[in-house]
Design an enzyme around this catalytic site. Structure first.
Site, PDB file in Angstrom:
ATOM      1  N   ASN A  12       0.864  -1.183   0.000  1.00 45.74           N
ATOM      2  CA  ASN A  12       0.000   0.000   0.000  1.00 45.74           C
ATOM      3  C   ASN A  12       0.903   1.236   0.000  1.00 45.74           C
ATOM      4  O   ASN A  12       1.439   1.614   1.040  1.00 45.74           O
ATOM      5  CB  ASN A  12      -0.898  -0.041   1.247  1.00 45.74           C
ATOM      6  CG  ASN A  12      -1.718   1.220   1.409  1.00 45.74           C
ATOM      7  OD1 ASN A  12      -1.835   2.025   0.491  1.00 45.74           O
ATOM      8  ND2 ASN A  12      -2.298   1.390   2.596  1.00 45.74           N
ATOM      9  N   TRP A  13       1.056   1.825  -1.158  1.00 48.76           N
ATOM     10  CA  TRP A  13       1.991   2.947  -1.281  1.00 48.76           C
ATOM     11  C   TRP A  13       1.453   4.228  -0.650  1.00 48.76           C
ATOM     12  O   TRP A  13       2.173   5.210  -0.525  1.00 48.76           O
ATOM     13  CB  TRP A  13       2.329   3.195  -2.752  1.00 48.76           C
ATOM     14  CG  TRP A  13       3.098   2.087  -3.396  1.00 48.76           C
ATOM     15  CD1 TRP A  13       3.535   0.932  -2.804  1.00 48.76           C
ATOM     16  CD2 TRP A  13       3.527   2.022  -4.762  1.00 48.76           C
ATOM     17  NE1 TRP A  13       4.206   0.158  -3.724  1.00 48.76           N
ATOM     18  CE2 TRP A  13       4.219   0.803  -4.938  1.00 48.76           C
ATOM     19  CE3 TRP A  13       3.390   2.883  -5.858  1.00 48.76           C
ATOM     20  CZ2 TRP A  13       4.768   0.422  -6.163  1.00 48.76           C
ATOM     21  CZ3 TRP A  13       3.942   2.503  -7.080  1.00 48.76           C
ATOM     22  CH2 TRP A  13       4.619   1.285  -7.220  1.00 48.76           C
ATOM     23  N   LYS A  14       0.177   4.252  -0.331  1.00 51.69           N
ATOM     24  CA  LYS A  14      -0.454   5.455   0.250  1.00 51.69           C
ATOM     25  C   LYS A  14      -0.196   6.653  -0.657  1.00 51.69           C
ATOM     26  O   LYS A  14      -0.107   6.495  -1.872  1.00 51.69           O
ATOM     27  CB  LYS A  14       0.043   5.671   1.686  1.00 51.69           C
ATOM     28  CG  LYS A  14      -0.076   4.402   2.527  1.00 51.69           C
ATOM     29  CD  LYS A  14       0.078   4.639   3.994  1.00 51.69           C
ATOM     30  CE  LYS A  14      -0.063   3.315   4.728  1.00 51.69           C
ATOM     31  NZ  LYS A  14      -0.109   3.456   6.170  1.00 51.69           N
ATOM     32  N   HIS A 102      -9.749   1.600   4.620  1.00 54.31           N
ATOM     33  CA  HIS A 102      -8.460   1.729   5.315  1.00 54.31           C
ATOM     34  C   HIS A 102      -8.622   2.716   6.478  1.00 54.31           C
ATOM     35  O   HIS A 102      -9.344   3.705   6.372  1.00 54.31           O
ATOM     36  CB  HIS A 102      -7.375   2.215   4.355  1.00 54.31           C
ATOM     37  CG  HIS A 102      -6.007   2.146   4.958  1.00 54.31           C
ATOM     38  ND1 HIS A 102      -5.551   3.098   5.844  1.00 54.31           N
ATOM     39  CD2 HIS A 102      -5.023   1.227   4.842  1.00 54.31           C
ATOM     40  CE1 HIS A 102      -4.331   2.754   6.241  1.00 54.31           C
ATOM     41  NE2 HIS A 102      -3.985   1.632   5.650  1.00 54.31           N
ATOM     42  N   GLU A 104      -6.903   5.025   7.572  1.00 59.16           N
ATOM     43  CA  GLU A 104      -6.608   6.437   7.269  1.00 59.16           C
ATOM     44  C   GLU A 104      -7.789   7.093   6.565  1.00 59.16           C
ATOM     45  O   GLU A 104      -8.006   8.301   6.713  1.00 59.16           O
ATOM     46  CB  GLU A 104      -5.308   6.521   6.448  1.00 59.16           C
ATOM     47  CG  GLU A 104      -4.101   6.219   7.342  1.00 59.16           C
ATOM     48  CD  GLU A 104      -2.879   5.681   6.626  1.00 59.16           C
ATOM     49  OE1 GLU A 104      -2.840   5.690   5.387  1.00 59.16           O
ATOM     50  OE2 GLU A 104      -1.958   5.219   7.334  1.00 59.16           O
ATOM     51  N   GLU A 174      -5.778  -4.571  10.465  1.00 59.85           N
ATOM     52  CA  GLU A 174      -4.705  -3.609  10.700  1.00 59.85           C
ATOM     53  C   GLU A 174      -5.007  -2.803  11.968  1.00 59.85           C
ATOM     54  O   GLU A 174      -5.771  -1.831  11.920  1.00 59.85           O
ATOM     55  CB  GLU A 174      -4.597  -2.642   9.522  1.00 59.85           C
ATOM     56  CG  GLU A 174      -4.256  -3.300   8.213  1.00 59.85           C
ATOM     57  CD  GLU A 174      -3.694  -2.287   7.223  1.00 59.85           C
ATOM     58  OE1 GLU A 174      -2.535  -2.444   6.819  1.00 59.85           O
ATOM     59  OE2 GLU A 174      -4.405  -1.327   6.887  1.00 59.85           O
ATOM     60  N   GLY A 180       2.262   2.355  10.769  1.00 58.96           N
ATOM     61  CA  GLY A 180       3.252   3.413  10.622  1.00 58.96           C
ATOM     62  C   GLY A 180       3.961   3.793  11.907  1.00 58.96           C
ATOM     63  O   GLY A 180       4.676   4.783  11.972  1.00 58.96           O
ATOM     64  N   SER A 220       3.118  -2.032  10.380  1.00 56.10           N
ATOM     65  CA  SER A 220       4.560  -2.108  10.633  1.00 56.10           C
ATOM     66  C   SER A 220       5.165  -3.464  10.276  1.00 56.10           C
ATOM     67  O   SER A 220       6.067  -3.953  10.966  1.00 56.10           O
ATOM     68  CB  SER A 220       4.875  -1.730  12.088  1.00 56.10           C
ATOM     69  OG  SER A 220       4.511  -0.379  12.334  1.00 56.10           O
ATOM     70  N   GLY A 241       2.714  -1.106   4.331  1.00 57.42           N
ATOM     71  CA  GLY A 241       2.771   0.313   3.988  1.00 57.42           C
ATOM     72  C   GLY A 241       4.193   0.764   3.756  1.00 57.42           C
ATOM     73  O   GLY A 241       4.780   0.562   2.689  1.00 57.42           O
ATOM     74  N   GLY A 242       4.791   1.362   4.779  1.00 56.51           N
ATOM     75  CA  GLY A 242       6.114   1.975   4.657  1.00 56.51           C
ATOM     76  C   GLY A 242       7.158   1.094   3.990  1.00 56.51           C
ATOM     77  O   GLY A 242       7.896   1.542   3.102  1.00 56.51           O
TER      78      GLY A 242
HETATM   79  P1  PGA Z   1       2.628   0.373   7.678  1.00 58.28           P
HETATM   80  O1  PGA Z   1       1.176   0.611   6.997  1.00 58.28           O
HETATM   81  O2  PGA Z   1       3.163  -0.916   7.116  1.00 58.28           O
HETATM   82  O3  PGA Z   1       3.449   1.572   7.242  1.00 58.28           O
HETATM   83  O4  PGA Z   1       2.412   0.302   9.139  1.00 58.28           O
HETATM   84  C1  PGA Z   1       0.292  -0.452   6.764  1.00 58.28           C
HETATM   85  C2  PGA Z   1      -0.979   0.053   6.157  1.00 58.28           C
HETATM   86  O5  PGA Z   1      -1.457   1.119   6.558  1.00 58.28           O
HETATM   87  O6  PGA Z   1      -1.558  -0.601   5.268  1.00 58.28           O
END
Ligand code: PGA
Length: 262
Positions: A12-14, A102, A104, A174, A180, A220, A241-242
Site C-alpha cells: 500500500n503505497w499510500k 483503510h 486512514e 490492521e 506506521g 509495521s 505500507g512503509g
Molecule cells: P505500515 O502501513 O506498514 O506503514 O504500518 C500499513 C498500512 O497502513 O496498510
C-alpha cells in the site's frame, strides 16, 4: 484447508510516489521478483490513482506477474462526484484489488461501515477483489474490547453480501496503533484477531466462505517480523505500507519463507 489460500502480499503505497517514481519502483520489483516468488505468493502493489496508468502500462508491456490495484473507490457509478474515481474506471485499468475502509480513510475522511460496505459492493460489481480493512484504535485495545470492535466492523463491511462474494474477498486486519508506528502486533495478537474474523465469517456466511476468505495482517510489517506473523495459521498474507516503498525491503518481505523465524 490453509493450502487452498494462496498468500497475498500487497504494498500500500499510500500518498507516495509520482508516476515517474512509481515506474522506477515497479521496474525494480519486476527485475527482482522471480517466477518462484510468484508461484508461492500473489504479490500486488497499490499505487495512488495518478500512477495507476503508468504501473498498468509497465506491467502489461513487460508481462510482469505483479498484480495491482487501488487504495480507494467511490461507492457511486460515474456522475457528478467531483474528485472521486469509480469502480468502472479502476476495472478498466485492470485493477485486481481495491482497498475499502483503510483506517486512514476512516480517520481523515470519516468513512463509516455503511459507506465502506457500499464501496465493497461497488468493487464486487465490477469483478474486482475488495480488501476490506478493519482494526481497532489503541484505546479500544487497552480497554480489551478489540475483538468486539473489529467484528462489528467486519459485520458492517460485509453486510448483505453472498457467501460466494465473501469467500472470494480479502480482509485486512490492521490495528490502528500498529500502522506506521513501528509497533507491530505480536504474532499471537494477530492470530487472535484473524482467527476471530475467520470464525465470524464461518458463523455468518458458512464454513466454506470462512475457509477461503484470505485474511491479511497489516501494521509495521518488516522483513524481520514477517516470518513469525506468517507462521500463524489464520494469517494469509500482509498489507505493507512503509516497507513497500523500498523495493529490496518489499522483496525481502515477499521472501519471508527463506528467513528463519528465530
Ligand atoms: P505500515 O502501513 O506498514 O506503514 O504500518 C500499513 C498500512 O497502513 O496498510
Amino acid at each position: 484447508m490453509a493450502a487452498v489460500r494462496k498468500p497475498l502480499i500487497a504494498g500500500n503505497w499510500k500518498m507516495n510516489n509520482s508516476h515517474l517514481e512509481a515506474i522506477a519502483l515497479t521496474q525494480k520489483l519486476g527485475f527482482a521478483l522471480t517466477d518462484k516468488d510468484f508461484a508461492a505468493t500473489e504479490i500486488a502493489v497499490l499505487p495512488p490513482f495518478t500512477a495507476l496508468r503508468s504501473v498498468q502500462t509497465l506491467i502489461d508491456g513487460d508481462k510482469l506477474r505483479l498484480l495491482y490495484g487501488a487504495q480507494d473507490v467511490s461507492p457511486h457509478e460515474d456522475g457528478p462526484y467531483t474528485g472521486d474515481v469509480s469502480a468502472r474506471m479502476l476495472a478498466k485499468f485492470g485493477c485486481r484489488f481495491v482497498l475499502a475502509g483503510h483506517s486512514e480513510r476512516r480517520i481523515h475522511h470519516h468513512e463509516d461501515d455503511v459507506l465502506v460496505n457500499s464501496k465493497v459492493r461497488a468493487v464486487l460489481q465490477r469483478n474486482m477483489t475488495p480488501v476490506l480493512c478493519i482494526g481497532e484504535p489503541l484505546e479500544v485495545r487497552q480497554a480489551g474490547e478489540h475483538l468486539d470492535y473489529v467484528l462489528a466492523q467486519l459485520d458492517g463491511g460485509l453486510a448483505g453480501l453472498t457467501a460466494g462474494q465473501v469467500g472470494g474477498l480479502v480482509v485486512a486486519y490492521e490495528p490502528v496503533w500498529a500502522i506506521g508506528t513501528g509497533q507491530v502486533a505480536t504474532p499471537a495478537d494477530a492470530q487472535e484477531v484473524c482467527r476471530a474474523i475467520r470464525g465470524r465469517i464461518s458463523a455468518v456466511h458458512g464454513h466454506p466462505a470462512g475457509a477461503s476468505t484470505r485474511i491479511l495482517y497489516g501494521g509495521s510489517v518488516k522483513p524481520d517480523n514477517m516470518p513469525a506473523i506468517m507462521a500463524e495459521p489464520d494469517v494469509d498474507g500482509a498489507l505493507v505500507g512503509g516497507a513497500s516503498l523500498d523495493a529490496s525491503e518489499f522483496v525481502r518481505i515477499c521472501r519471508y519463507r527463506e528467513r528463519s523465524t528465530a
